[in-house]
Write an enzyme that holds these catalytic residues in place. Structure first.
Site, PDB file in Angstrom:
ATOM      1  CG  PHE A 114      -2.360  -0.155   0.958  1.00 10.08           C
ATOM      2  CD1 PHE A 114      -2.827  -1.117   0.087  1.00 10.08           C
ATOM      3  CD2 PHE A 114      -3.278   0.683   1.568  1.00 10.08           C
ATOM      4  CE1 PHE A 114      -4.184  -1.239  -0.175  1.00 10.08           C
ATOM      5  CE2 PHE A 114      -4.638   0.573   1.318  1.00 10.08           C
ATOM      6  CZ  PHE A 114      -5.099  -0.378   0.443  1.00 10.08           C
ATOM      7  CD  GLN A 172      -5.576  10.184   2.653  1.00 13.53           C
ATOM      8  OE1 GLN A 172      -6.343   9.249   2.854  1.00 13.53           O
ATOM      9  NE2 GLN A 172      -4.327  10.173   3.044  1.00 13.53           N
ATOM     10  CG  HIS A 212      -7.861   7.746  -2.654  1.00 16.17           C
ATOM     11  ND1 HIS A 212      -7.428   7.270  -3.876  1.00 16.17           N
ATOM     12  CD2 HIS A 212      -7.745   6.719  -1.777  1.00 16.17           C
ATOM     13  CE1 HIS A 212      -7.067   5.994  -3.729  1.00 16.17           C
ATOM     14  NE2 HIS A 212      -7.250   5.636  -2.467  1.00 16.17           N
ATOM     15  CG  LEU A 231     -11.520   4.977  -3.285  1.00 15.62           C
ATOM     16  CD1 LEU A 231     -10.793   6.305  -3.170  1.00 15.62           C
ATOM     17  CD2 LEU A 231     -11.400   4.215  -1.982  1.00 15.62           C
ATOM     18  CD  GLU A 245      -2.762   3.809  -1.131  1.00 12.04           C
ATOM     19  OE1 GLU A 245      -3.134   4.987  -1.147  1.00 12.04           O
ATOM     20  OE2 GLU A 245      -2.121   3.311  -0.197  1.00 12.04           O
ATOM     21  NE  ARG A 297      -4.799   6.450   0.229  1.00 10.09           N
ATOM     22  CZ  ARG A 297      -5.708   5.812   0.928  1.00 10.09           C
ATOM     23  NH1 ARG A 297      -6.444   6.466   1.809  1.00 10.09           N
ATOM     24  NH2 ARG A 297      -5.892   4.529   0.762  1.00 10.09           N
ATOM     25  CG  HIS A 316     -10.381   8.860   0.600  1.00  8.72           C
ATOM     26  ND1 HIS A 316     -11.408   8.026   0.224  1.00  8.72           N
ATOM     27  CD2 HIS A 316      -9.493   8.080   1.261  1.00  8.72           C
ATOM     28  CE1 HIS A 316     -11.146   6.793   0.641  1.00  8.72           C
ATOM     29  NE2 HIS A 316     -10.002   6.812   1.292  1.00  8.72           N
ATOM     30  NE  ARG A 365      -7.213   7.338   6.157  1.00  7.14           N
ATOM     31  CZ  ARG A 365      -7.480   6.325   5.320  1.00  7.14           C
ATOM     32  NH1 ARG A 365      -6.893   5.157   5.486  1.00  7.14           N
ATOM     33  NH2 ARG A 365      -8.331   6.484   4.337  1.00  7.14           N
TER      34      ARG A 365
HETATM   35  C1  LIG Z   1     -14.759   4.507  -0.392  1.00 11.19           C
HETATM   36  C2  LIG Z   1     -13.854   4.387   0.808  1.00 11.19           C
HETATM   37  C3  LIG Z   1     -12.890   3.389   0.852  1.00 11.19           C
HETATM   38  C4  LIG Z   1     -12.044   3.278   1.954  1.00 11.19           C
HETATM   39  N1  LIG Z   1     -11.111   2.283   1.978  1.00 11.19           N
HETATM   40  C5  LIG Z   1     -10.313   2.154   3.064  1.00 11.19           C
HETATM   41  C6  LIG Z   1      -9.381   1.082   3.150  1.00 11.19           C
HETATM   42  O1  LIG Z   1      -9.268   0.243   2.278  1.00 11.19           O
HETATM   43  N2  LIG Z   1      -8.601   1.002   4.257  1.00 11.19           N
HETATM   44  C7  LIG Z   1      -8.686   1.903   5.281  1.00 11.19           C
HETATM   45  O2  LIG Z   1      -7.965   1.765   6.264  1.00 11.19           O
HETATM   46  N3  LIG Z   1      -9.586   2.901   5.230  1.00 11.19           N
HETATM   47  C8  LIG Z   1     -10.403   3.048   4.162  1.00 11.19           C
HETATM   48  N4  LIG Z   1     -11.315   4.067   4.125  1.00 11.19           N
HETATM   49  C9  LIG Z   1     -11.507   4.901   5.319  1.00 11.19           C
HETATM   50  C10 LIG Z   1     -12.309   4.143   6.369  1.00 11.19           C
HETATM   51  O3  LIG Z   1     -13.202   3.266   5.742  1.00 11.19           O
HETATM   52  C11 LIG Z   1     -13.093   5.085   7.270  1.00 11.19           C
HETATM   53  O4  LIG Z   1     -12.252   6.084   7.769  1.00 11.19           O
HETATM   54  C12 LIG Z   1     -13.681   4.320   8.446  1.00 11.19           C
HETATM   55  O5  LIG Z   1     -14.379   3.187   8.012  1.00 11.19           O
HETATM   56  C13 LIG Z   1     -14.571   5.197   9.296  1.00 11.19           C
HETATM   57  O6  LIG Z   1     -15.193   4.389  10.263  1.00 11.19           O
HETATM   58  P1  LIG Z   1     -16.023   5.008  11.448  1.00 11.19           P
HETATM   59  O7  LIG Z   1     -16.487   3.882  12.290  1.00 11.19           O
HETATM   60  O8  LIG Z   1     -15.243   6.090  12.098  1.00 11.19           O
HETATM   61  O9  LIG Z   1     -17.268   5.740  10.746  1.00 11.19           O
HETATM   62  P2  LIG Z   1     -18.332   5.256   9.637  1.00 11.19           P
HETATM   63  O10 LIG Z   1     -18.101   3.879   9.173  1.00 11.19           O
HETATM   64  O11 LIG Z   1     -18.364   6.351   8.637  1.00 11.19           O
HETATM   65  O12 LIG Z   1     -19.684   5.246  10.443  1.00 11.19           O
HETATM   66  C14 LIG Z   1     -20.295   6.420  10.935  1.00 11.19           C
HETATM   67  C15 LIG Z   1     -21.535   6.032  11.693  1.00 11.19           C
HETATM   68  O13 LIG Z   1     -22.047   7.169  12.363  1.00 11.19           O
HETATM   69  C16 LIG Z   1     -23.443   7.232  12.201  1.00 11.19           C
HETATM   70  N5  LIG Z   1     -23.836   8.637  12.326  1.00 11.19           N
HETATM   71  C17 LIG Z   1     -23.284   9.706  11.728  1.00 11.19           C
HETATM   72  N6  LIG Z   1     -23.914  10.832  12.116  1.00 11.19           N
HETATM   73  C18 LIG Z   1     -24.877  10.456  12.997  1.00 11.19           C
HETATM   74  C19 LIG Z   1     -25.860  11.150  13.755  1.00 11.19           C
HETATM   75  N7  LIG Z   1     -26.015  12.471  13.683  1.00 11.19           N
HETATM   76  N8  LIG Z   1     -26.694  10.436  14.536  1.00 11.19           N
HETATM   77  C20 LIG Z   1     -26.600   9.091  14.604  1.00 11.19           C
HETATM   78  N9  LIG Z   1     -25.671   8.386  13.913  1.00 11.19           N
HETATM   79  C21 LIG Z   1     -24.827   9.065  13.131  1.00 11.19           C
HETATM   80  C22 LIG Z   1     -23.706   6.624  10.849  1.00 11.19           C
HETATM   81  O14 LIG Z   1     -25.019   6.133  10.780  1.00 11.19           O
HETATM   82  C23 LIG Z   1     -22.671   5.499  10.822  1.00 11.19           C
HETATM   83  O15 LIG Z   1     -23.192   4.367  11.456  1.00 11.19           O
HETATM   84  C24 LIG Z   1     -12.162   4.201   3.025  1.00 11.19           C
HETATM   85  C25 LIG Z   1     -13.127   5.184   2.989  1.00 11.19           C
HETATM   86  C26 LIG Z   1     -13.954   5.303   1.874  1.00 11.19           C
HETATM   87  C27 LIG Z   1     -14.933   6.441   1.846  1.00 11.19           C
END
Ligand SMILES: Cc1cc2nc3c(=O)[nH]c(=O)nc-3n(C[C@H](O)[C@H](O)[C@H](O)COP(=O)(O)OP(=O)(O)OC[C@H]3O[C@@H](n4cnc5c(N)ncnc54)[C@H](O)[C@@H]3O)c2cc1C
Length: 563
Positions: free
Chosen positions: A117, A231, A233, A243, A246, A277, A342, A377
């Site tokens: 990566f 960031q 991407h 997306l 990577e 990135r 991203h 990141r």
């Molecule tokens: C397309 C894409 C691909 C990616 N690929 C990778 C990868 O391969 N490897 C890597 O390390 N990272 C990757 N990332 C980054 C990584 O996936 C995210 O940073 C990470 O999953 C975020 O997880 P989280 O639990 O913080 O939030 P999220 O998974 O975004 O979850 C947020 C939660 O909060 C809830 N929520 C939000 N606002 C409210 C509110 N007001 N009231 C109630 N609930 C709320 C939502 O319902 C959801 O359940 C990627 C990101 C994207 C966008």
């Protein structure tokens, strides 16, 4: 009034891991509240991998290498004690996920498969084809159900409540009924994800990544940290910003400009496409600015030399997305791409246990900033961050809830939020949510994008203040109570506008170039003046106010960053 010992807001990887940790072997009331159905959280969209120095592909890999790569990738802005915890504990959490049933891809010997990566010195991204986030999220959700976690689905948090010292709970709207409720809790863990959607028109993020928790914490007086670091991407699909992982470059994809040149040899002669990135995104933009782009201002990601079989085995989802959204089959021809907003490096300021400055209020995952990613990141480090720090926040909140009683709460906030919604529902005419959102997205992409300068940033700050004024006139046309998505959009837009302002103000203030923050008018990193975190709080005038805090350096002295 609903009551929980621990309320977790968000059911992505961070929220679910926190829930599991705080639910284990305890008789406390733990609730997970989420605005979308749990398995629709953005974690499920992660494609490429989760980093851990398992040394399955390269036996010389160590967690210390991972630690150093993370700190270097962060342009030395990461707190090194936090990055140490994350990289040291990484093999343990990945194995824990495996034991919970997460179906990782395998090596020929049956070990967890790993791929190279960006910005990593060794191949350490563990993956499951190109759907790693999907399998992780489903595994965690299943375990949550198994361990009796209580879910409140399709509830949206509006405000945090505290008495200046301790957590009281939150207010939230039940979107199924349209009613605002007070939810009392000893501890609240904000795991609401990132705010990539402030770049509305050019982002890889899900529609719901509107930074709600971060904006709510900011309005509740908590400092939010390093918000100027967004960031980009490098490989978003040309027209949609969707997306292309990577992992595609990890599998051996090349980047080509409009002349067919592998242009990364100009910018990262050693790491080439697998530079970090920030560097690769700047390189793509520079090719476009210097006139070597394709016909629509794009560059290209070429996978054709990988061959049909490898693409179908390792990158099946990427292929589907390219066919569906660009009409291009990557087996046959290069994919047209442009950098896309991203990931939010910044977020709610926490300590190593996810604690904020108010006892009982925690943040974890992309909503939080501990900080392990600093100014940039590394790919594969966010899925890791959400597991490690979701877990730590859950553990600490469990201790806290066990040893503390409820703090009394009155329903003043519920009344205020009910009133705020009622006044948005009154009347017909006013500014349009869609227009403000589009204007915000365009101006953020143009003026607070990959390349930034003082003049554009000043104009972004003033345009955002105008949009805030326009927002005050927004009136909801749809008067229904149940599932009022127009109301949801309005509430999200307010959160995005507040955060966009903090991002722009921070970017204007930071007069150096570091990681993902590139100032054309201050092109050098300036450790003398700027080796510091920015801390934004809400000023008395309703605008962001900036302070600074030192970076924790334990092992690696900052030095020039070359790849
Ligand atoms: C397309 C894409 C691909 C990616 N690929 C990778 C990868 O391969 N490897 C890597 O390390 N990272 C990757 N990332 C980054 C990584 O996936 C995210 O940073 C990470 O999953 C975020 O997880 P989280 O639990 O913080 O939030 P999220 O998974 O975004 O979850 C947020 C939660 O909060 C809830 N929520 C939000 N606002 C409210 C509110 N007001 N009231 C109630 N609930 C709320 C939502 O319902 C959801 O359940 C990627 C990101 C994207 C966008």
């Amino acid at each position: 009034m609903l009551t929980y010992d621990i309320l977790i807001v968000g059911s992505g990887g961070a929220g679910l891991y926190a829930a599991l940790e705080s639910r284990m072997e305890e008789d406390l009331q733990v609730g997970v509240l989420t605005k979308v159905y749990p398995t629709r959280s953005h974690t499920g969209a992660a494609q490429g991998g989760v980093n851990a120095a398992l040394a399955n592909l390269d036996p010389t890999d160590t967690w210390q290498d991972h630690w150093f790569d993370t700190v270097k990738g962060s342009d030395y802005l990461a707190d090194q004690d936090a990055a140490e915890i994350m990289t040291r504990e990484a093999p343990m959490v990945v194995r824990e996920m495996e034991h919970w049933g997460c179906p990782f891809s395998r090596t020929d010997e049956g070990k967890i498969a790993q791929r190279p990566f960006g910005g990593a010195s060794k191949p350490r991204a563990c993956f499951s084809a190109d759907k790693v986030g999907h399998v992780m999220l489903h595994t965690l959700y299943e375990q949550g159900i198994r361990h009796g976690v209580n879910f409140l689905n399709e509830w949206q948090v509006l405000s945090l409540m505290h008495d200046g010292q301790r957590c009281q709970g939150v207010t939230a709207i039940n979107t199924q009924t349209g009613r605002v409720h007070t939810i009392q809790a000893k501890a609240v863990i904000l795991a609401t994800g990132g705010h990539g959607r402030i770049y509305w028109t050019r982002t890889s993020n899900a529609l719901g990544n509107t930074g709600d928790g971060t904006a709510i914490a900011f309005r509740a007086g908590l400092p939010i940290k390093d918000m100027e670091f967004i960031q980009f991407h490098p490989t978003g699909l040309r027209r949609t910003g969707i997306l292309v992982s990577e992992g595609a470059r990890g599998e051996g994809g090349f980047l080509l400009n409009g002349l067919g040149e592998r242009f990364m040899s100009r910018y990262a002669p050693e790491k080439m496409e697998l530079g970090p990135r920030d560097l690769v995104s700047r390189s793509c933009e520079t090719e476009v600015r210097e006139g070597r782009a394709g016909p629509e201002g794009e560059v290209f990601l070429d996978l054709t030399h990988l061959g049909r079989e490898r693409i179908l085995e390792r990158l099946p989802q990427i292929r589907e997305l390219c066919i569906e959204f660009e009409g291009v089959d990557p087996i046959e021809e290069p994919i047209p791409i442009k950098p896309t907003a991203h990931y939010s490096m910044g977020g709610i300021h926490t300590d190593l246990n996810g604690q904020t400055s108010i006892e009982g209020i925690y943040a974890a995952g992309e909503a939080g900033c501990v900080s392990v990613h600093g100014a940039n990141r590394l790919g594969g480090n966010s899925l890791l961050d959400i597991l490690i720090f979701g877990r730590r926040a859950g553990k600490h909140a469990l201790e806290y809830a066990r040893n503390n009683s409820f703090t009394p709460v009155d329903t003043g906030q519920e009344e205020a939020d009910t009133q705020m919604i009622a006044s948005m529902m009154e009347g017909e005419s006013g500014a349009s949510i869609a227009d403000i959102r589009r204007a915000m997205g365009n101006l953020m992409a143009e003026k607070v994008g990959v390349y930034r300068n003082g003049k554009d940033l000043e104009s972004a700050v003033s345009e955002l203040a105008d949009l805030q004024e326009q927002f005050k006139t927004v009136r909801i046309q749809d008067k229904t109570k149940a599932f009022n998505t127009e109301l949801v959009s309005a509430l999200e837009l307010k959160n995005m506008l507040d955060l966009a302002e903090v991002v722009a103000v921070g970017a204007l203030e930071r007069k150096e170039s570091r990681g993902a923050h590139t100032r054309e008018d201050h092109p050098e990193r300036d450790d003398g003046n700027w080796l510091a975190h920015t801390m934004a709080t809400l000023g008395d005038d309703g605008r962001p106010k900036l302070d600074f805090s030192p970076v924790t350096i334990t092992e690696f002295e900052p030095k020039a960053r070359t790849y």
